[in-house]
Design a protein around this motif. Structure first.
Motif, PDB file in Angstrom:
ATOM      1  N   THR A   1      -1.294   2.169 -11.139  1.00 20.49           N
ATOM      2  CA  THR A   1      -1.168   2.489  -9.708  1.00 20.49           C
ATOM      3  C   THR A   1      -2.291   3.426  -9.281  1.00 20.49           C
ATOM      4  O   THR A   1      -2.907   3.242  -8.235  1.00 20.49           O
ATOM      5  CB  THR A   1       0.194   3.173  -9.426  1.00 20.49           C
ATOM      6  OG1 THR A   1       1.208   2.345  -9.939  1.00 20.49           O
ATOM      7  CG2 THR A   1       0.399   3.387  -7.949  1.00 20.49           C
TER       8      THR A   1
ATOM      9  N   GLN B   1     -13.147   1.244  -1.755  1.00 23.99           N
ATOM     10  CA  GLN B   1     -13.443   0.076  -0.902  1.00 23.99           C
ATOM     11  C   GLN B   1     -13.466   0.470   0.573  1.00 23.99           C
ATOM     12  O   GLN B   1     -14.222  -0.050   1.375  1.00 23.99           O
ATOM     13  CB  GLN B   1     -12.386  -1.003  -1.102  1.00 23.99           C
ATOM     14  CG  GLN B   1     -12.611  -1.837  -2.349  1.00 23.99           C
ATOM     15  CD  GLN B   1     -11.371  -2.657  -2.664  1.00 23.99           C
ATOM     16  OE1 GLN B   1     -10.512  -2.854  -1.822  1.00 23.99           O
ATOM     17  NE2 GLN B   1     -11.280  -3.125  -3.895  1.00 23.99           N
ATOM     18  N   LEU B   2     -12.593   1.405   0.905  1.00 22.23           N
ATOM     19  CA  LEU B   2     -12.476   1.839   2.295  1.00 22.23           C
ATOM     20  C   LEU B   2     -13.665   2.706   2.711  1.00 22.23           C
ATOM     21  O   LEU B   2     -14.216   2.569   3.803  1.00 22.23           O
ATOM     22  CB  LEU B   2     -11.179   2.650   2.413  1.00 22.23           C
ATOM     23  CG  LEU B   2     -10.568   2.918   3.764  1.00 22.23           C
ATOM     24  CD1 LEU B   2      -9.849   1.664   4.229  1.00 22.23           C
ATOM     25  CD2 LEU B   2      -9.555   4.060   3.630  1.00 22.23           C
TER      26      LEU B   2
ATOM     27  N   TRP C   1      -5.522   1.483  -9.089  1.00 26.46           N
ATOM     28  CA  TRP C   1      -5.507   0.622  -7.901  1.00 26.46           C
ATOM     29  C   TRP C   1      -5.798   1.449  -6.656  1.00 26.46           C
ATOM     30  O   TRP C   1      -6.575   1.071  -5.793  1.00 26.46           O
ATOM     31  CB  TRP C   1      -4.129  -0.034  -7.773  1.00 26.46           C
ATOM     32  CG  TRP C   1      -3.989  -0.902  -6.550  1.00 26.46           C
ATOM     33  CD1 TRP C   1      -4.264  -2.224  -6.448  1.00 26.46           C
ATOM     34  CD2 TRP C   1      -3.566  -0.474  -5.245  1.00 26.46           C
ATOM     35  NE1 TRP C   1      -4.029  -2.661  -5.171  1.00 26.46           N
ATOM     36  CE2 TRP C   1      -3.607  -1.607  -4.410  1.00 26.46           C
ATOM     37  CE3 TRP C   1      -3.155   0.744  -4.715  1.00 26.46           C
ATOM     38  CZ2 TRP C   1      -3.248  -1.563  -3.071  1.00 26.46           C
ATOM     39  CZ3 TRP C   1      -2.803   0.796  -3.373  1.00 26.46           C
ATOM     40  CH2 TRP C   1      -2.841  -0.352  -2.563  1.00 26.46           C
ATOM     41  N   PHE C   2      -5.184   2.625  -6.597  1.00 26.32           N
ATOM     42  CA  PHE C   2      -5.303   3.465  -5.422  1.00 26.32           C
ATOM     43  C   PHE C   2      -6.723   3.988  -5.247  1.00 26.32           C
ATOM     44  O   PHE C   2      -7.290   3.961  -4.158  1.00 26.32           O
ATOM     45  CB  PHE C   2      -4.317   4.628  -5.555  1.00 26.32           C
ATOM     46  CG  PHE C   2      -3.998   5.276  -4.258  1.00 26.32           C
ATOM     47  CD1 PHE C   2      -3.253   4.588  -3.309  1.00 26.32           C
ATOM     48  CD2 PHE C   2      -4.439   6.537  -3.966  1.00 26.32           C
ATOM     49  CE1 PHE C   2      -2.963   5.167  -2.092  1.00 26.32           C
ATOM     50  CE2 PHE C   2      -4.152   7.130  -2.753  1.00 26.32           C
ATOM     51  CZ  PHE C   2      -3.410   6.436  -1.820  1.00 26.32           C
ATOM     52  N   SER C   3      -7.320   4.455  -6.342  1.00 22.77           N
ATOM     53  CA  SER C   3      -8.673   5.006  -6.219  1.00 22.77           C
ATOM     54  C   SER C   3      -9.666   3.904  -5.859  1.00 22.77           C
ATOM     55  O   SER C   3     -10.587   4.120  -5.078  1.00 22.77           O
ATOM     56  CB  SER C   3      -9.090   5.720  -7.500  1.00 22.77           C
ATOM     57  OG  SER C   3      -8.813   4.922  -8.589  1.00 22.77           O
ATOM     58  N   GLU C   4      -9.462   2.718  -6.401  1.00 16.18           N
ATOM     59  CA  GLU C   4     -10.358   1.608  -6.054  1.00 16.18           C
ATOM     60  C   GLU C   4     -10.235   1.276  -4.570  1.00 16.18           C
ATOM     61  O   GLU C   4     -11.212   0.990  -3.892  1.00 16.18           O
ATOM     62  CB  GLU C   4     -10.028   0.380  -6.902  1.00 16.18           C
ATOM     63  CG  GLU C   4     -10.608   0.512  -8.304  1.00 16.18           C
ATOM     64  CD  GLU C   4     -10.157  -0.619  -9.220  1.00 16.18           C
ATOM     65  OE1 GLU C   4     -10.603  -0.605 -10.375  1.00 16.18           O
ATOM     66  OE2 GLU C   4      -9.353  -1.482  -8.796  1.00 16.18           O
ATOM     67  N   HIS C   5      -9.004   1.345  -4.086  1.00 12.15           N
ATOM     68  CA  HIS C   5      -8.764   1.044  -2.674  1.00 12.15           C
ATOM     69  C   HIS C   5      -9.505   2.047  -1.786  1.00 12.15           C
ATOM     70  O   HIS C   5     -10.115   1.675  -0.784  1.00 12.15           O
ATOM     71  CB  HIS C   5      -7.264   1.111  -2.398  1.00 12.15           C
ATOM     72  CG  HIS C   5      -6.855   0.292  -1.231  1.00 12.15           C
ATOM     73  ND1 HIS C   5      -6.505  -1.029  -1.324  1.00 12.15           N
ATOM     74  CD2 HIS C   5      -6.782   0.613   0.076  1.00 12.15           C
ATOM     75  CE1 HIS C   5      -6.210  -1.488  -0.134  1.00 12.15           C
ATOM     76  NE2 HIS C   5      -6.363  -0.506   0.735  1.00 12.15           N
ATOM     77  N   ILE C   6      -9.448   3.300  -2.160  1.00 12.33           N
ATOM     78  CA  ILE C   6     -10.134   4.326  -1.366  1.00 12.33           C
ATOM     79  C   ILE C   6     -11.645   4.072  -1.386  1.00 12.33           C
ATOM     80  O   ILE C   6     -12.318   4.155  -0.358  1.00 12.33           O
ATOM     81  CB  ILE C   6      -9.811   5.740  -1.882  1.00 12.33           C
ATOM     82  CG1 ILE C   6      -8.340   6.064  -1.620  1.00 12.33           C
ATOM     83  CG2 ILE C   6     -10.686   6.782  -1.199  1.00 12.33           C
ATOM     84  CD1 ILE C   6      -7.883   7.370  -2.211  1.00 12.33           C
TER      85      ILE C   6
ATOM     86  N   LYS D   1       2.553   1.894  -3.244  1.00  9.21           N
ATOM     87  CA  LYS D   1       1.719   2.536  -4.277  1.00  9.21           C
ATOM     88  C   LYS D   1       1.713   4.061  -4.061  1.00  9.21           C
ATOM     89  O   LYS D   1       1.788   4.823  -5.007  1.00  9.21           O
ATOM     90  CB  LYS D   1       0.274   2.017  -4.195  1.00  9.21           C
ATOM     91  CG  LYS D   1       0.122   0.523  -4.430  1.00  9.21           C
ATOM     92  CD  LYS D   1       0.146   0.182  -5.893  1.00  9.21           C
ATOM     93  CE  LYS D   1      -0.101  -1.308  -6.072  1.00  9.21           C
ATOM     94  NZ  LYS D   1       0.084  -1.750  -7.445  1.00  9.21           N
TER      95      LYS D   1
ATOM     96  N   PHE E   1       0.835  -1.202   0.000  1.00 13.09           N
ATOM     97  CA  PHE E   1       0.000   0.000   0.000  1.00 13.09           C
ATOM     98  C   PHE E   1       0.872   1.256   0.000  1.00 13.09           C
ATOM     99  O   PHE E   1       0.699   2.155  -0.817  1.00 13.09           O
ATOM    100  CB  PHE E   1      -0.880  -0.044   1.256  1.00 13.09           C
ATOM    101  CG  PHE E   1      -1.877   1.047   1.324  1.00 13.09           C
ATOM    102  CD1 PHE E   1      -2.980   1.042   0.486  1.00 13.09           C
ATOM    103  CD2 PHE E   1      -1.716   2.083   2.217  1.00 13.09           C
ATOM    104  CE1 PHE E   1      -3.912   2.063   0.543  1.00 13.09           C
ATOM    105  CE2 PHE E   1      -2.639   3.108   2.273  1.00 13.09           C
ATOM    106  CZ  PHE E   1      -3.729   3.095   1.442  1.00 13.09           C
TER     107      PHE E   1
END
Ligand code: HEM
Length: 291
Positions: free
Chosen positions: A43, A53-54, A46-51, A13, A10
């Motif tokens: 990257t 999900q959070l 991936w990062f925006s998807e992670h946010i 990234k 994480f």
């Protein structure tokens, strides 16, 4: 971190976003948030998807009890009935800024700190003695690192003076025609703070040469705007106290357990790069366990 870690973790990234993106790219990217589409490097995606999900699960749970953290404050501001509430896209953009602004900045500061500790062994020992003096059974660790360790505090201030990290975002728009000395500044002009000139201005920093690392300069009160590593005024860095707590906490533990030494590969000069942040190419130090 190895290249492998940087690719997959994480923090790795975040590192890639900060070290490869200029501010303009980030702005474009935030605009993409508004459109609810992802457009960027793998990257970034991936990062925006992670946010998402959070944030999404919490966002949907209105009226449920949550930890009162920054994310929750922003979600509450979206659901608020009051004037000036946040829109969902503003909340996502801010979550992005917090994650990126909060990780690499602190990590680069720690790199500069260890570099300076390795070069100034006497200062390191003074900080160590201060830590030991206050390290009592049942210590309140927060109180210790934030209020008691004045040498460590001055050390970090001096590191920030000599190694400013964030400059590009330190700017303001002029709201009305203004005259300062011989300069006319028109309404609408963008004013960029020149942090290096301020940090190395001998008039602001006392008797000791500004090109040298000295903690004594903090024995006297300095101009309130002389040290703007975290900016100033209402838009000063939101994470300043959090960042200082992280840096002080980490250094206190490190110095208590280890002596930080140069690697022996002298001359030891930092190869500084300015991208979105100002960072050294690498910092190498040697850790020797204290007996
Ligand atoms: C050593 C670490 C850090 C440094 C040197 C730093 C530096 C800065 C600087 C110079 C600014 C511009 C301030 C201004 O225009 O007056 C800023 C803004 C900001 N920082 Fe930091 N920062 C650090 C850590 C953090 C952390 C840990 C967070 C969040 C957890 C954070 C979040 C922000 C945010 C959200 C802003 C925008 C504030 C606004 O425009 O109102 N920063 N930072």
């Amino acid at each position: 971190m190895s290249d492998n870690d940087l690719e997959y973790t994480f923090l790795g990234k975040i590192h890639r976003i900060i070290s490869t993106t200029q501010l303009a790219n980030i702005c474009t990217y935030l605009f993409c948030f508004k459109q609810w589409i992802y457009w960027g490097t793998p990257t970034d995606v991936w990062f925006s998807e992670h946010i998402h999900q959070l944030v999404q699960p919490r966002f949907k749970q209105i009226n449920q009890e949550h930890t009162l953290d920054l994310l929750q404050l922003m979600i509450d501001a979206v659901h608020s009935e009051k004037e000036g509430k946040l829109t969902p896209s503003e909340m996502f953009s801010n979550a992005f800024v917090f994650l990126t602004a909060g990780a690499e900045t602190t990590s680069i500061s720690l790199a500069y700190c260890t570099y300076r500790l390795a070069r100034h062994s006497t200062i390191q020992e003074e900080i160590y003695n201060e830590i030991i003096q206050y390290w009592l059974p049942n210590i309140d660790y927060y109180d210790l690192v934030m209020n008691k360790l004045t040498k460590l505090d001055n050390f970090i201030r001096e590191v920030f003076r000599m190694h400013p990290i964030v400059i590009q975002v330190l700017n303001r728009e002029c709201m009305e025609n203004t005259r300062i000395g011989q300069y006319n500044i028109e309404k609408g002009s963008l004013i960029q703070v020149d942090l290096h000139s301020i940090n190395f201005n001998q008039d602001l920093w006392g008797f000791q040469s500004v090109d040298e690392f000295h903690l004594e300069r903090y024995l006297e009160k300095r101009h309130p705007l002389a040290n703007m590593g975290f900016g100033a005024g209402p838009r000063q860095c939101t994470g300043m106290r959090f960042a200082l707590m992280e840096i002080k906490s980490c250094l206190t533990r490190l110095i208590k357990e280890y002596i930080i030494k140069p690697t022996g590969e002298e001359p030891y000069k930092l190869n500084i790069h300015e991208k979105f942040l100002i960072m050294p190419e690498k910092v190498c130090v040697r850790l020797v366990k204290r007996s």
